[in-house]
Design an enzyme around this catalytic site. Structure first.
Site, PDB file in Angstrom:
ATOM      1  N   HIS A  69      53.860  49.253  42.620  1.00  0.00           N
ATOM      2  CA  HIS A  69      53.439  50.501  42.291  1.00  0.00           C
ATOM      3  C   HIS A  69      54.098  50.707  40.958  1.00  0.00           C
ATOM      4  CE1 HIS A  69      52.769  54.736  41.999  1.00  0.00           C
ATOM      5  NE2 HIS A  69      51.722  54.662  42.770  1.00  0.00           N
ATOM      6  N   ASP A 127      47.315  52.238  49.329  1.00  0.00           N
ATOM      7  CA  ASP A 127      46.065  51.720  49.627  1.00  0.00           C
ATOM      8  C   ASP A 127      46.292  50.533  50.666  1.00  0.00           C
ATOM      9  OD1 ASP A 127      45.530  52.050  46.231  1.00  0.00           O
ATOM     10  OD2 ASP A 127      44.405  52.905  47.722  1.00  0.00           O
TER      11      ASP A 127
HETATM   12  C1  SDX Z   1      47.332  53.374  43.340  1.00  0.00           C
HETATM   13  O1  SDX Z   1      49.678  55.545  39.442  1.00  0.00           O
HETATM   14  C2  SDX Z   1      49.571  55.997  40.578  1.00  0.00           C
HETATM   15  O2  SDX Z   1      50.201  56.902  41.005  1.00  0.00           O
HETATM   16  C3  SDX Z   1      48.295  55.142  41.221  1.00  0.00           C
HETATM   17  C4  SDX Z   1      48.123  55.610  42.926  1.00  0.00           C
HETATM   18  C5  SDX Z   1      47.756  57.232  42.889  1.00  0.00           C
HETATM   19  O3  SDX Z   1      47.864  57.889  43.988  1.00  0.00           O
HETATM   20  O4  SDX Z   1      47.113  57.407  41.848  1.00  0.00           O
HETATM   21  O5  SDX Z   1      49.294  55.461  43.513  1.00  0.00           O
HETATM   22  C6  SDX Z   1      47.126  54.841  43.470  1.00  0.00           C
HETATM   23  O6  SDX Z   1      46.728  52.673  42.240  1.00  0.00           O
HETATM   24  C7  SDX Z   1      48.012  52.399  43.751  1.00  0.00           C
HETATM   25  C8  SDX Z   1      48.342  50.908  43.386  1.00  0.00           C
HETATM   26  C9  SDX Z   1      47.123  50.204  43.955  1.00  0.00           C
HETATM   27  N1  SDX Z   1      47.113  48.897  43.284  1.00  0.00           N
HETATM   28  C10 SDX Z   1      47.404  47.707  44.074  1.00  0.00           C
HETATM   29  O7  SDX Z   1      47.677  47.654  45.120  1.00  0.00           O
HETATM   30  C11 SDX Z   1      46.961  46.437  43.332  1.00  0.00           C
HETATM   31  C12 SDX Z   1      48.029  45.419  43.575  1.00  0.00           C
HETATM   32  N2  SDX Z   1      49.264  45.767  42.965  1.00  0.00           N
HETATM   33  C13 SDX Z   1      49.756  45.373  41.602  1.00  0.00           C
HETATM   34  O8  SDX Z   1      48.500  45.202  40.611  1.00  0.00           O
HETATM   35  C14 SDX Z   1      50.595  45.972  40.825  1.00  0.00           C
HETATM   36  O9  SDX Z   1      51.893  46.132  41.708  1.00  0.00           O
HETATM   37  C15 SDX Z   1      50.334  47.414  40.119  1.00  0.00           C
HETATM   38  C16 SDX Z   1      49.238  47.352  39.055  1.00  0.00           C
HETATM   39  C17 SDX Z   1      50.334  48.556  41.069  1.00  0.00           C
HETATM   40  C18 SDX Z   1      51.509  47.812  39.368  1.00  0.00           C
HETATM   41  O10 SDX Z   1      51.738  46.789  38.252  1.00  0.00           O
HETATM   42  P1  SDX Z   1      53.148  46.584  37.459  1.00  0.00           P
HETATM   43  O11 SDX Z   1      53.495  47.980  36.992  1.00  0.00           O
HETATM   44  O12 SDX Z   1      52.959  45.607  36.402  1.00  0.00           O
HETATM   45  O13 SDX Z   1      54.238  46.183  38.523  1.00  0.00           O
HETATM   46  P2  SDX Z   1      55.815  45.893  38.116  1.00  0.00           P
HETATM   47  O14 SDX Z   1      56.049  46.282  36.870  1.00  0.00           O
HETATM   48  O15 SDX Z   1      56.311  46.554  39.261  1.00  0.00           O
HETATM   49  O16 SDX Z   1      55.690  44.314  38.567  1.00  0.00           O
HETATM   50  C19 SDX Z   1      56.943  43.807  38.427  1.00  0.00           C
HETATM   51  C20 SDX Z   1      56.819  42.301  38.926  1.00  0.00           C
HETATM   52  C21 SDX Z   1      55.718  41.644  38.030  1.00  0.00           C
HETATM   53  O17 SDX Z   1      56.206  40.062  38.060  1.00  0.00           O
HETATM   54  P3  SDX Z   1      57.446  39.549  36.912  1.00  0.00           P
HETATM   55  O18 SDX Z   1      56.608  39.927  35.690  1.00  0.00           O
HETATM   56  O19 SDX Z   1      58.634  40.590  37.100  1.00  0.00           O
HETATM   57  O20 SDX Z   1      57.535  38.124  37.287  1.00  0.00           O
HETATM   58  O21 SDX Z   1      56.191  42.295  40.161  1.00  0.00           O
HETATM   59  C22 SDX Z   1      54.909  41.545  40.000  1.00  0.00           C
HETATM   60  C23 SDX Z   1      54.494  41.498  38.562  1.00  0.00           C
HETATM   61  O22 SDX Z   1      53.590  40.436  38.397  1.00  0.00           O
HETATM   62  N3  SDX Z   1      53.942  42.293  40.997  1.00  0.00           N
HETATM   63  C24 SDX Z   1      53.199  41.653  41.994  1.00  0.00           C
HETATM   64  C25 SDX Z   1      52.496  42.709  42.421  1.00  0.00           C
HETATM   65  N4  SDX Z   1      52.769  43.787  41.947  1.00  0.00           N
HETATM   66  C26 SDX Z   1      53.581  43.593  40.983  1.00  0.00           C
HETATM   67  N5  SDX Z   1      53.216  40.310  42.652  1.00  0.00           N
HETATM   68  C27 SDX Z   1      52.282  40.209  43.446  1.00  0.00           C
HETATM   69  N6  SDX Z   1      51.630  41.053  44.198  1.00  0.00           N
HETATM   70  C28 SDX Z   1      51.857  42.325  43.475  1.00  0.00           C
HETATM   71  N7  SDX Z   1      50.908  43.349  44.281  1.00  0.00           N
END
Ligand code: SDX
Length: 394
Positions: free
Chosen positions: A270, A328
């Site tokens: 998130h 989700d």
């Molecule tokens: C919603 O904003 C809101 O409030 C949204 C929401 C709402 O109510 O409106 O809460 C609803 O959209 C929830 C999120 C739903 N999406 C997903 O579940 C899709 C899977 N999640 C990822 O795509 C991701 O976690 C995001 C898009 C949600 C967040 O992306 P970020 O901000 O880039 O995540 P981060 O900065 O915390 O990432 C840190 C690290 C990164 O790796 P490094 O570069 O440090 O090596 O964690 C990795 C990311 O690549 N990472 C994941 C991951 N999520 C982050 N790796 C594997 N699987 C994942 N799901």
């Protein structure tokens, strides 16, 4: 310090906007709607009562709630001419594509009847959107099934009406299942608002130009559809069905950790929560109970999701990045148990989030200091340079 909360001035200076609607503490996993904890609202309130709270800032009295529910009920029907709009979509059009188009078209019907400088017109636009989303959503589903649209029955509750418009057919009697009705009401409460998420920010940016509220909400629906945002609930179910068996979990965990693999563990991580999403905690706690009451034994999917969470939360990659299940991760398992098809999951999110979108729109357009949204950028392109004639280019 502002009462319970202490704000870092630096944070306030960088905040994209000020709002009094929803408070999130990402480190602690706290979510408050107008100061009320989401856990208490999910257990004790109803979706329309929460809608009133989010729009107007206080829990309603019994009279205020009754008047609000009547106002919503009075606007559940959609213009008959919209049926021809639906007929323009192929039967297998994604419901979110239809939602974008049909909700946006409402601005054509009400364009000359919404003066956003008139508080009564603003309220009416907000109530109409909350009222019509379930009717339009159910129509998307019926269009895909080739079944006749079902008119709203305003004697039913908000979620009862929606379930009947979704699943009733003219040739059979239909009874709303109170377990499904309440399960959906709780899910809608949990999805109602979430501060400045991508789709709400989209609605605010569009609305800040003076764009019509129906058009601004249509823009929010488009933003919500992305798999990184509201589209994740559909992607989670497809991921769980692809994993299929606990023995396959290690393979998918490895894919999620692989920088060269675009696969992400859907429903995990998130932008704000670096702790367990409090909404996911509530849904996870109720899952088995709801499945039990619905008599839908798709527990295998739930068992798989629980095992996937357990493996991920014991893995260094997820722990050090503070990646937890978000709202989700478990919702689709309940939607599926309610008989809602996977391609309708994000539509469900849109129905509930319409309350947050219109609450933020109302807050913004009622602000006498309203300015058009205009995000700035850090320019990374070339410095000033002179034009080179075509025959002078290498
Ligand atoms: C919603 O904003 C809101 O409030 C949204 C929401 C709402 O109510 O409106 O809460 C609803 O959209 C929830 C999120 C739903 N999406 C997903 O579940 C899709 C899977 N999640 C990822 O795509 C991701 O976690 C995001 C898009 C949600 C967040 O992306 P970020 O901000 O880039 O995540 P981060 O900065 O915390 O990432 C840190 C690290 C990164 O790796 P490094 O570069 O440090 O090596 O964690 C990795 C990311 O690549 N990472 C994941 C991951 N999520 C982050 N790796 C594997 N699987 C994942 N799901």
């Amino acid at each position: 310090a502002l009462g319970y909360f202490t704000f870092d001035p630096g944070f306030v200076a960088t905040a994209s906007c000020r709002s009094a609607i929803t408070y999130i503490d990402g480190e602690e996993g706290v979510l408050l709607y107008r100061g009320y904890p989401i856990e208490q609202l999910a257990e004790q309130s109803t979706f329309l009562e929460v809608a009133y709270l989010l729009l107007y800032g206080e829990l309603p009295t019994a009279e205020e709630l009754a008047a609000f529910e009547r106002s919503i009920t009075n606007h559940t029907m959609i213009n008959e001419s919209l049926k021809s709009f639906f007929n323009g979509f192929h039967y297998d059009a994604h419901p979110m594509a239809m939602m974008c188009g049909v909700v946006g078209s409402l601005s054509a019907f009400y364009y000359n009847h919404t003066d956003i400088n008139d508080p009564a017109d603003r309220d009416l636009a907000a109530h109409r959107l909350i009222a019509k989303m379930p009717t339009i959503a159910a129509a998307c589903y019926k269009h895909g099934k080739g079944e006749p649209f079902v008119y709203p029955d305003n004697r039913l509750s908000y979620t009862g009406n929606f379930l009947r418009m979704m699943f009733a057919i003219p040739s059979e009697p239909y009874e709303v299942d109170p377990v499904a009705e309440r399960a959906l009401d709780v899910l809608f409460i949990l999805h109602a608002d979430h501060e400045q998420n991508a789709s709400t920010s989209t609605v605010r940016l569009a609305g800040s130009t003076g764009a019509h509220p129906y058009a601004s909400v249509a823009a929010g629906i488009a933003a919500l559809w992305g798999p990184a945002h509201g589209g994740a609930n559909e992607a989670v179910l497809r991921m769980l069905e692809e994993i299929g068996h606990p023995d396959n979990i290690p393979k998918y965990i490895a894919k999620a950790k692989d920088k060269d693999d675009p696969f992400r563990l859907m429903g995990f991580g998130h932008r704000v929560y670096k702790n367990y999403d409090p909404r996911a905690k509530i849904i996870r706690r109720h899952c088995y109970e709801v499945l039990e009451k619905l008599g839908k034994r798709n527990e295998a999917l739930l068992d798989l999701a629980m095992r996937l969470e357990e493996v991920a939360l014991s893995d260094e990659y997820f722990i050090e990045r503070k990646l937890y299940p978000n709202v989700d991760f478990y919702t689709g398992i309940i939607y599926k148990a309610l008989g809602i098809p996977t391609n309708m999951f994000t539509v469900m999110f849109a129905i509930a989030r319409t309350v947050g979108w219109v609450a933020h729109w109302l807050e913004m357009v009622s602000d006498p200091e309203l300015r058009i949204g205009r995000p700035r950028q850090l320019y990374t392109g070339p410095a000033r340079r002179d034009y080179v004639a075509l025959d002078q280019r290498g």
